[in-house]
Write a protein that holds these residues in place. Structure first.
Motif, PDB file in Angstrom:
ATOM      1  N   THR A 171     -52.786  32.613 -38.354  1.00 57.54           N
ATOM      2  CA  THR A 171     -53.952  31.984 -37.721  1.00 57.54           C
ATOM      3  C   THR A 171     -55.238  32.503 -38.356  1.00 57.54           C
ATOM      4  OG1 THR A 171     -52.701  31.926 -35.662  1.00 57.54           O
ATOM      5  CG2 THR A 171     -55.050  31.498 -35.493  1.00 57.54           C
ATOM      6  N   ALA A 172     -55.298  33.814 -38.530  1.00 57.82           N
ATOM      7  CA  ALA A 172     -56.522  34.410 -39.094  1.00 57.82           C
ATOM      8  C   ALA A 172     -56.754  33.909 -40.522  1.00 57.82           C
ATOM      9  CB  ALA A 172     -56.379  35.934 -39.090  1.00 57.82           C
ATOM     10  N   LEU A 231     -43.547  25.052 -44.876  1.00 58.34           N
ATOM     11  CA  LEU A 231     -44.435  26.193 -45.138  1.00 58.34           C
ATOM     12  C   LEU A 231     -45.250  25.989 -46.424  1.00 58.34           C
ATOM     13  CD1 LEU A 231     -45.206  28.901 -43.831  1.00 58.34           C
ATOM     14  CD2 LEU A 231     -43.495  30.021 -45.253  1.00 58.34           C
ATOM     15  N   HIS A 232     -44.716  25.154 -47.335  1.00 57.27           N
ATOM     16  CA  HIS A 232     -45.484  24.817 -48.546  1.00 57.27           C
ATOM     17  C   HIS A 232     -46.849  24.266 -48.220  1.00 57.27           C
ATOM     18  CE1 HIS A 232     -42.313  25.116 -51.419  1.00 57.27           C
ATOM     19  NE2 HIS A 232     -41.538  24.440 -50.634  1.00 57.27           N
ATOM     20  N   VAL A 233     -46.854  23.386 -47.220  1.00 60.12           N
ATOM     21  CA  VAL A 233     -48.101  22.697 -46.870  1.00 60.12           C
ATOM     22  C   VAL A 233     -49.135  23.742 -46.453  1.00 60.12           C
ATOM     23  CG1 VAL A 233     -49.128  20.977 -45.338  1.00 60.12           C
ATOM     24  CG2 VAL A 233     -46.765  20.707 -46.104  1.00 60.12           C
ATOM     25  N   PHE A 234     -48.665  24.707 -45.690  1.00 58.76           N
ATOM     26  CA  PHE A 234     -49.555  25.770 -45.220  1.00 58.76           C
ATOM     27  C   PHE A 234     -50.098  26.561 -46.411  1.00 58.76           C
ATOM     28  CE2 PHE A 234     -50.308  30.008 -43.324  1.00 58.76           C
ATOM     29  CZ  PHE A 234     -51.216  29.632 -42.349  1.00 58.76           C
ATOM     30  N   HIS A 235     -49.211  26.932 -47.317  1.00 61.67           N
ATOM     31  CA  HIS A 235     -49.650  27.709 -48.484  1.00 61.67           C
ATOM     32  C   HIS A 235     -50.585  26.897 -49.371  1.00 61.67           C
ATOM     33  CE1 HIS A 235     -45.964  30.574 -48.065  1.00 61.67           C
ATOM     34  NE2 HIS A 235     -46.886  30.761 -47.157  1.00 61.67           N
ATOM     35  N   ASN A 260     -59.994  28.392 -22.275  1.00 62.87           N
ATOM     36  CA  ASN A 260     -60.454  28.701 -23.653  1.00 62.87           C
ATOM     37  C   ASN A 260     -59.456  29.608 -24.370  1.00 62.87           C
ATOM     38  OD1 ASN A 260     -60.985  30.943 -22.109  1.00 62.87           O
ATOM     39  ND2 ASN A 260     -62.823  31.536 -23.277  1.00 62.87           N
ATOM     40  N   CYS A 261     -58.162  29.379 -24.080  1.00 63.22           N
ATOM     41  CA  CYS A 261     -57.114  30.191 -24.715  1.00 63.22           C
ATOM     42  C   CYS A 261     -56.033  29.283 -25.303  1.00 63.22           C
ATOM     43  CB  CYS A 261     -56.505  31.115 -23.660  1.00 63.22           C
ATOM     44  SG  CYS A 261     -55.110  32.034 -24.267  1.00 63.22           S
ATOM     45  N   VAL A 262     -55.706  29.513 -26.570  1.00 67.47           N
ATOM     46  CA  VAL A 262     -54.638  28.758 -27.238  1.00 67.47           C
ATOM     47  C   VAL A 262     -53.537  29.753 -27.604  1.00 67.47           C
ATOM     48  CG1 VAL A 262     -54.045  27.288 -29.201  1.00 67.47           C
ATOM     49  CG2 VAL A 262     -56.327  27.139 -28.186  1.00 67.47           C
ATOM     50  N   ALA A 263     -52.313  29.436 -27.211  1.00 64.85           N
ATOM     51  CA  ALA A 263     -51.191  30.330 -27.535  1.00 64.85           C
ATOM     52  C   ALA A 263     -50.554  29.875 -28.841  1.00 64.85           C
ATOM     53  CB  ALA A 263     -50.165  30.296 -26.415  1.00 64.85           C
ATOM     54  N   VAL A 264     -50.384  30.801 -29.756  1.00 65.54           N
ATOM     55  CA  VAL A 264     -49.738  30.490 -31.038  1.00 65.54           C
ATOM     56  C   VAL A 264     -48.642  31.532 -31.261  1.00 65.54           C
ATOM     57  CG1 VAL A 264     -50.071  30.272 -33.541  1.00 65.54           C
ATOM     58  CG2 VAL A 264     -51.872  29.498 -31.988  1.00 65.54           C
ATOM     59  N   GLY A 265     -47.462  31.068 -31.670  1.00 67.71           N
ATOM     60  CA  GLY A 265     -46.361  32.002 -31.908  1.00 67.71           C
ATOM     61  C   GLY A 265     -45.524  32.174 -30.650  1.00 67.71           C
ATOM     62  N   LEU A 266     -44.900  33.326 -30.537  1.00 70.16           N
ATOM     63  CA  LEU A 266     -43.940  33.546 -29.442  1.00 70.16           C
ATOM     64  C   LEU A 266     -44.595  33.447 -28.073  1.00 70.16           C
ATOM     65  CD1 LEU A 266     -41.978  36.492 -31.105  1.00 70.16           C
ATOM     66  CD2 LEU A 266     -41.235  34.115 -30.878  1.00 70.16           C
ATOM     67  N   GLN A 305     -47.388  27.179 -37.556  1.00 66.52           N
ATOM     68  CA  GLN A 305     -48.202  26.418 -38.503  1.00 66.52           C
ATOM     69  C   GLN A 305     -48.714  25.129 -37.879  1.00 66.52           C
ATOM     70  OE1 GLN A 305     -45.894  25.740 -42.006  1.00 66.52           O
ATOM     71  NE2 GLN A 305     -46.905  23.830 -42.497  1.00 66.52           N
ATOM     72  N   ARG A 306     -47.847  24.442 -37.129  1.00 65.54           N
ATOM     73  CA  ARG A 306     -48.263  23.181 -36.498  1.00 65.54           C
ATOM     74  C   ARG A 306     -49.370  23.433 -35.457  1.00 65.54           C
ATOM     75  NH1 ARG A 306     -49.027  19.211 -37.822  1.00 65.54           N
ATOM     76  NH2 ARG A 306     -48.665  18.137 -35.847  1.00 65.54           N
ATOM     77  N   ASN A 307     -49.221  24.504 -34.684  1.00 68.88           N
ATOM     78  CA  ASN A 307     -50.253  24.795 -33.688  1.00 68.88           C
ATOM     79  C   ASN A 307     -51.581  25.136 -34.357  1.00 68.88           C
ATOM     80  OD1 ASN A 307     -48.869  24.173 -31.374  1.00 68.88           O
ATOM     81  ND2 ASN A 307     -48.469  26.265 -30.747  1.00 68.88           N
ATOM     82  N   ILE A 308     -51.520  25.830 -35.483  1.00 67.05           N
ATOM     83  CA  ILE A 308     -52.763  26.177 -36.194  1.00 67.05           C
ATOM     84  C   ILE A 308     -53.429  24.903 -36.740  1.00 67.05           C
ATOM     85  CG2 ILE A 308     -53.712  27.349 -38.222  1.00 67.05           C
ATOM     86  CD1 ILE A 308     -51.413  29.407 -37.931  1.00 67.05           C
ATOM     87  N   VAL A 309     -52.630  24.060 -37.376  1.00 68.25           N
ATOM     88  CA  VAL A 309     -53.211  22.843 -37.974  1.00 68.25           C
ATOM     89  C   VAL A 309     -53.799  21.955 -36.877  1.00 68.25           C
ATOM     90  CG1 VAL A 309     -52.640  20.713 -39.236  1.00 68.25           C
ATOM     91  CG2 VAL A 309     -51.765  22.917 -40.033  1.00 68.25           C
TER      92      VAL A 309
END
Ligand code: FAD
Length: 496
Positions: free
Chosen positions: A21-22, A56-60, A322-328, A345-349
């Motif tokens: 995310t960062a 994951l390619h798309v992310f990279h 104002n909170c988004v959960a990403v990951g576990l 990755q989908r949540n970040i995009v």
């Protein structure tokens, strides 16, 4: 709903989710933001999550990262699919590869041509019609100039987070080390105002990303968002993970080996292997799991086996106030098809697409949550398929899986496939026709008939059509180097 401008973003947690995310926010939309990531060295990360899928390619690509550099830095190998062993019945296996199978015609999928071929005595595995499938079986690999990115990676999760940390910090992300002791809420609207660390430091923000893993400190601990438990469909609730030394060349696929009360993963990196057992505590205790895992690994142990309890399911809202959960922290579907990093990755995009630059509004939140839920449910169904469609009756666990109620959405797909061989993919869905096809056939489902349009092709024409695809696939694979050779040349690990 609040509508103040979002300027200060606080990411809580520095595992794979936090640093992905960062990295993405920092590089892509960070110019006008102040991004802070808080992580605790004492708590550490979950330390697993090493098999990925091709997205994951798309992310990279978005981040402008070079494949060979990421791979060398993370001790990575290539992954062309997953080999499922003992799932339909003990002693049999099938490969779910990332490749496309055969060729489609406008009216029906390739499975119909293959089925008619079988009936006419053209007796080849469906994988013989897929480049990635054959390459995996023969342990060959190459990145071809015309190739769609139908490969993924096995990588070291800790090294990956470290790599992304360096990248994120170079794009202005500020890291704070410390333990979050309290989450301060606004008395007026219940929004998160600040994280209070045990050190006494306070980190204020406008938007908070909860990447605290299973602890879910913000989305659940502070906001009590609620969780939909899917354990009745996916009953495994514990994992035991251990790393071993490599004993041979890494294979370009993950191994998923079913046992009496769960299954075992083997993920080959360049210099070591990640192993783990996913099991159901109703049928197997931790001592039994440890014995089973240790009996079924090769190579010297590099660490002590570690237990990771989990509960399969999803947070009711991935974005709350104002909170988004990403990951576990947003939920977890067990790792059989390596989908968690993809969901991160989908949540970040999605967050970037709906980023509330000028303020948080409910329609954005609703859209985000509805898309996230749809994606999770699709993946959930695909994973349940592996457990439910089996001929195994040799243990209580498998008898439960065979007879359990399944979601209507999955029952519908299975019914359609059985009756007419039809497979469909909706636009938001991750797994395409080739994936469903390989797993459905691999788990032992056979349609009653093929699509009648295939009969427009005469027997000889069909034999030529199928033969040409097989020859073409074999020709491409024969020209690929050995997987290990390719790695050594392309992305040798700094640890190797
Ligand atoms: C058994 C198992 C196998 C898996 N295998 C795969 C796989 O093969 N492929 C795949 O895609 N995914 C897999 N996953 C999922 C994958 O591991 C995760 O999606 C990924 O690691 C992201 O985790 P995370 O960053 O959300 O959580 P974590 O790695 O747990 O990170 C949480 C972060 O929050 C911090 N934190 C927590 N509490 C506090 C606090 N109070 N104060 C400060 N910081 C805090 C921690 O220090 C850490 O930095 C697997 C998961 C499990 C359980």
């Amino acid at each position: 709903m609040e509508s103040e401008k979002i300027r200060r973003v606080v990411i809580a947690g520095g595992g794979t989710a936090g640093w992905m995310t960062a990295a993405a926010l920092g590089k892509l939309i960070g110019k006008n933001l102040e991004i802070t990531l808080v992580e605790s060295d004492a708590i550490g990360t979950v330390g697993v999550g090493e098999a990925t899928i091709p997205t994951l390619h798309v992310f990279h690509q978005l981040l402008g990262l070079k494949e060979s550099e990421v791979m060398a830095a993370t001790n990575a190998t290539f992954k062309l699919g997953i080999n499922f062993e003992n799932w339909r019945v003990p002693g049999e296996d099938y490969l779910h590869s990332f490749g496309f199978l055969g060729k489609d015609c406008w009216a029906c999928g390739f499975q119909h041509f293959w089925l008619k071929g079988l009936q006419r005595g053209i007796d080849y595995q469906i994988g013989d019609y897929c480049r990635e499938h054959l390459a995996a079986r023969e342990q060959r690999f190459a990145v071809l100039p015309d190739q769609d990115r139908n490969h993924a990676y096995h990588l070291d999760a800790t090294l990956y987070a470290k790599f992304l940390r360096k990248f994120a910090e170079s794009h202005g992300v500020r890291r704070v080390e410390g333990k979050i002791g309290n989450v301060k809420l606004s008395p007026s609207n219940g929004f998160i105002e600040a994280l209070q660390l045990d050190s006494g430091m306070t980190i204020e923000g406008d938007l908070f990303i909860d990447c605290t893993g299973f602890r879910s400190l913000l989305i659940e601990g502070a906001l009590h968002t609620g969780y939909d438990d899917w354990t009745h469909w996916l009953p495994c609730d514990r994992a035991m993970a251990v790393q071993t030394e490599s004993t041979g060349s890494p294979v370009p696929f993950t191994r998923a080996i079913a046992h009496e009360s769960g299954w075992q993963w083997r993920i080959p990196l360049q210099t070591r292997v990640g192993n783990g057992l996913v099991y159901c505590s109703r049928y197997l205790d931790d001592e039994g799991a440890r014995e089973l895992l240790l009996e079924n690994i090769e190579g010297e142990l590099l660490n002590e086996p570690r237990i990771i309890p989990f509960r399969t399911g999803t947070r009711r809202k991935h974005w709350n106030k104002n909170c988004v959960a990403v990951g576990l922290s947003s939920g977890f579907i067990e790792p059989m098809e390596s989908t968690s990093i993809h969901l991160i990755q989908r949540n970040i995009v999605r967050l970037m697409q709906l980023f509330p630059s000028s303020g948080i509004v409910q329609p954005d939140i609703d859209e985000y949550n509805s898309q996230a839920m749809e994606e999770m449910e699709h993946i959930r169904d695909f994973i349940i398929l592996h457990y439910h469609v089996t001929e195994r009756t040799d243990s209580k666990f498998w008898r439960y899986c065979r007879s359990m109620q399944i979601p209507d959405s999955l029952a519908h797909r299975i019914q359609m496939f059985k009756e007419s061989g039809v497979i469909f993919k909706l636009p938001q869905e991750l797994f395409g026709e080739s994936s469903w096809m390989q797993v459905m056939f691999g788990q032992g489902l056979m349609p009653q008939r093929y699509h009648p349009i295939v009969d427009l092709m005469g027997d000889e024409e069909l034999a030529t059509f199928l033969g040409n695809i097989r020859r073409n696939v074999r020709h491409q694979v024969e020209n690929m180097p050995d997987h290990r050779q390719f790695i050594d040349h392309y992305c040798k690990s700094k640890l190797a």
